[in-house]
Design a protein around this motif. Structure first.
Motif, PDB file in Angstrom:
ATOM      1  N   ALA A  75      -2.758   3.522  -1.775  1.00 28.35           N
ATOM      2  CA  ALA A  75      -3.181   4.158  -0.527  1.00 28.35           C
ATOM      3  C   ALA A  75      -3.941   3.128   0.298  1.00 28.35           C
ATOM      4  O   ALA A  75      -4.230   2.024  -0.179  1.00 28.35           O
ATOM      5  CB  ALA A  75      -4.086   5.358  -0.809  1.00 28.35           C
ATOM      6  N   VAL A  76      -4.290   3.520   1.498  1.00 27.21           N
ATOM      7  CA  VAL A  76      -5.275   2.764   2.275  1.00 27.21           C
ATOM      8  C   VAL A  76      -6.645   3.338   1.921  1.00 27.21           C
ATOM      9  O   VAL A  76      -6.850   4.553   2.006  1.00 27.21           O
ATOM     10  CB  VAL A  76      -5.022   2.855   3.779  1.00 27.21           C
ATOM     11  CG1 VAL A  76      -6.098   2.096   4.548  1.00 27.21           C
ATOM     12  CG2 VAL A  76      -3.640   2.314   4.121  1.00 27.21           C
ATOM     13  N   TYR A  77      -7.536   2.473   1.523  1.00 27.37           N
ATOM     14  CA  TYR A  77      -8.881   2.887   1.111  1.00 27.37           C
ATOM     15  C   TYR A  77      -9.854   2.597   2.249  1.00 27.37           C
ATOM     16  O   TYR A  77      -9.880   1.480   2.797  1.00 27.37           O
ATOM     17  CB  TYR A  77      -9.293   2.158  -0.156  1.00 27.37           C
ATOM     18  CG  TYR A  77      -8.660   2.726  -1.394  1.00 27.37           C
ATOM     19  CD1 TYR A  77      -7.288   2.587  -1.627  1.00 27.37           C
ATOM     20  CD2 TYR A  77      -9.403   3.449  -2.322  1.00 27.37           C
ATOM     21  CE1 TYR A  77      -6.686   3.134  -2.748  1.00 27.37           C
ATOM     22  CE2 TYR A  77      -8.813   3.992  -3.454  1.00 27.37           C
ATOM     23  CZ  TYR A  77      -7.456   3.834  -3.656  1.00 27.37           C
ATOM     24  OH  TYR A  77      -6.863   4.382  -4.767  1.00 27.37           O
TER      25      TYR A  77
ATOM     26  N   GLN B  52     -12.275  -0.256   8.538  1.00 33.98           N
ATOM     27  CA  GLN B  52     -10.924  -0.343   9.095  1.00 33.98           C
ATOM     28  C   GLN B  52      -9.856  -0.022   8.064  1.00 33.98           C
ATOM     29  O   GLN B  52      -8.697   0.200   8.411  1.00 33.98           O
ATOM     30  CB  GLN B  52     -10.680  -1.763   9.653  1.00 33.98           C
ATOM     31  CG  GLN B  52     -10.325  -2.819   8.615  1.00 33.98           C
ATOM     32  CD  GLN B  52     -11.507  -3.304   7.804  1.00 33.98           C
ATOM     33  OE1 GLN B  52     -12.653  -2.872   7.987  1.00 33.98           O
ATOM     34  NE2 GLN B  52     -11.239  -4.237   6.886  1.00 33.98           N
ATOM     35  N   GLY B  53     -10.228   0.023   6.800  1.00 36.44           N
ATOM     36  CA  GLY B  53      -9.275   0.339   5.743  1.00 36.44           C
ATOM     37  C   GLY B  53      -8.723  -0.907   5.078  1.00 36.44           C
ATOM     38  O   GLY B  53      -8.566  -1.953   5.715  1.00 36.44           O
ATOM     39  N   THR B  54      -8.445  -0.789   3.789  1.00 38.47           N
ATOM     40  CA  THR B  54      -7.839  -1.885   3.038  1.00 38.47           C
ATOM     41  C   THR B  54      -6.736  -1.304   2.153  1.00 38.47           C
ATOM     42  O   THR B  54      -6.925  -0.269   1.519  1.00 38.47           O
ATOM     43  CB  THR B  54      -8.883  -2.655   2.206  1.00 38.47           C
ATOM     44  OG1 THR B  54      -8.270  -3.790   1.578  1.00 38.47           O
ATOM     45  CG2 THR B  54      -9.538  -1.787   1.142  1.00 38.47           C
ATOM     46  N   GLN B  55      -5.603  -1.959   2.155  1.00 39.41           N
ATOM     47  CA  GLN B  55      -4.433  -1.437   1.456  1.00 39.41           C
ATOM     48  C   GLN B  55      -4.498  -1.765  -0.031  1.00 39.41           C
ATOM     49  O   GLN B  55      -4.749  -2.917  -0.419  1.00 39.41           O
ATOM     50  CB  GLN B  55      -3.156  -2.039   2.044  1.00 39.41           C
ATOM     51  CG  GLN B  55      -1.874  -1.596   1.357  1.00 39.41           C
ATOM     52  CD  GLN B  55      -1.517  -0.159   1.640  1.00 39.41           C
ATOM     53  OE1 GLN B  55      -1.507   0.280   2.790  1.00 39.41           O
ATOM     54  NE2 GLN B  55      -1.246   0.610   0.592  1.00 39.41           N
ATOM     55  N   VAL B  56      -4.250  -0.763  -0.844  1.00 39.14           N
ATOM     56  CA  VAL B  56      -4.099  -0.949  -2.286  1.00 39.14           C
ATOM     57  C   VAL B  56      -2.689  -0.520  -2.660  1.00 39.14           C
ATOM     58  O   VAL B  56      -2.291   0.615  -2.386  1.00 39.14           O
ATOM     59  CB  VAL B  56      -5.136  -0.126  -3.075  1.00 39.14           C
ATOM     60  CG1 VAL B  56      -4.829  -0.165  -4.568  1.00 39.14           C
ATOM     61  CG2 VAL B  56      -6.536  -0.646  -2.800  1.00 39.14           C
ATOM     62  N   THR B  57      -1.950  -1.437  -3.256  1.00 44.49           N
ATOM     63  CA  THR B  57      -0.586  -1.173  -3.687  1.00 44.49           C
ATOM     64  C   THR B  57      -0.506  -1.357  -5.198  1.00 44.49           C
ATOM     65  O   THR B  57      -0.958  -2.385  -5.721  1.00 44.49           O
ATOM     66  CB  THR B  57       0.401  -2.122  -2.996  1.00 44.49           C
ATOM     67  OG1 THR B  57       0.269  -1.978  -1.571  1.00 44.49           O
ATOM     68  CG2 THR B  57       1.834  -1.794  -3.397  1.00 44.49           C
ATOM     69  N   VAL B  58       0.039  -0.364  -5.881  1.00 40.90           N
ATOM     70  CA  VAL B  58       0.161  -0.425  -7.337  1.00 40.90           C
ATOM     71  C   VAL B  58       1.651  -0.343  -7.665  1.00 40.90           C
ATOM     72  O   VAL B  58       2.275   0.707  -7.504  1.00 40.90           O
ATOM     73  CB  VAL B  58      -0.611   0.713  -8.023  1.00 40.90           C
ATOM     74  CG1 VAL B  58      -0.549   0.553  -9.541  1.00 40.90           C
ATOM     75  CG2 VAL B  58      -2.050   0.738  -7.541  1.00 40.90           C
ATOM     76  N   SER B  59       2.190  -1.454  -8.124  1.00 41.61           N
ATOM     77  CA  SER B  59       3.640  -1.511  -8.338  1.00 41.61           C
ATOM     78  C   SER B  59       3.968  -2.659  -9.278  1.00 41.61           C
ATOM     79  O   SER B  59       3.260  -3.651  -9.341  1.00 41.61           O
ATOM     80  CB  SER B  59       4.351  -1.698  -7.002  1.00 41.61           C
ATOM     81  OG  SER B  59       5.745  -1.778  -7.187  1.00 41.61           O
TER      82      SER B  59
END
Length: 125
Positions: free
Chosen positions: A91-93, A117-124
């Motif tokens: 998600a964007v945190y 401003q948000g920071t992207q977390v990608t789990v893949s």
């Protein structure tokens, strides 16, 4: 003026860890509760974790036991240590500060509900 700046997001494999940071800038003398929210595509923004000025914490059920929120009041910074990340954590945190006391030209003010401003977390894989 008060600004929240997040850092630490990125791509991680399932089971991995990330640590998010959020620093509040400005001539600050008080920050009440600080929190992390997240928003995945097509979903509403949800509270992930919260820490009060006194250090009391609260977590969403989905992250209990895996995420840890902490704060350094001297640095006006809140952290989110995320362990054992799952694809559904992607998600964007966003960082949030509830009530902030700050000075402008030596005059105290109080502002409410600040967001980063948000920071992207990608789990893949």
């Amino acid at each position: 003026q008060v600004q929240l700046v997040e850092s630490g997001g990125g791509l991680v494999q399932p089971g991995g860890s990330l640590r998010l940071s959020c620093a509040a800038s400005g001539t600050i003398f008080l920050i009440d509760a600080m929190a992390w929210y997240r928003q995945a595509p097509g979903r509403q923004r949800e509270l992930v974790a919260l820490v009060t000025s006194g250090g009391t914490t609260n977590y969403a059920d989905s992250v209990k036991g895996r995420f840890t929120i902490s704060r350094d009041n001297a640095k006006n910074t809140v952290y989110l240590q995320m362990n054992n990340l799952k694809p559904e954590d992607a998600a964007v945190y966003y960082c949030n500060a509830d009530k902030v006391g700050y000075y402008e030209e030596s005059v105290p003010f109080y502002g409410y509900d600040y967001w980063g401003q948000g920071t992207q977390v990608t789990v893949s894989l």
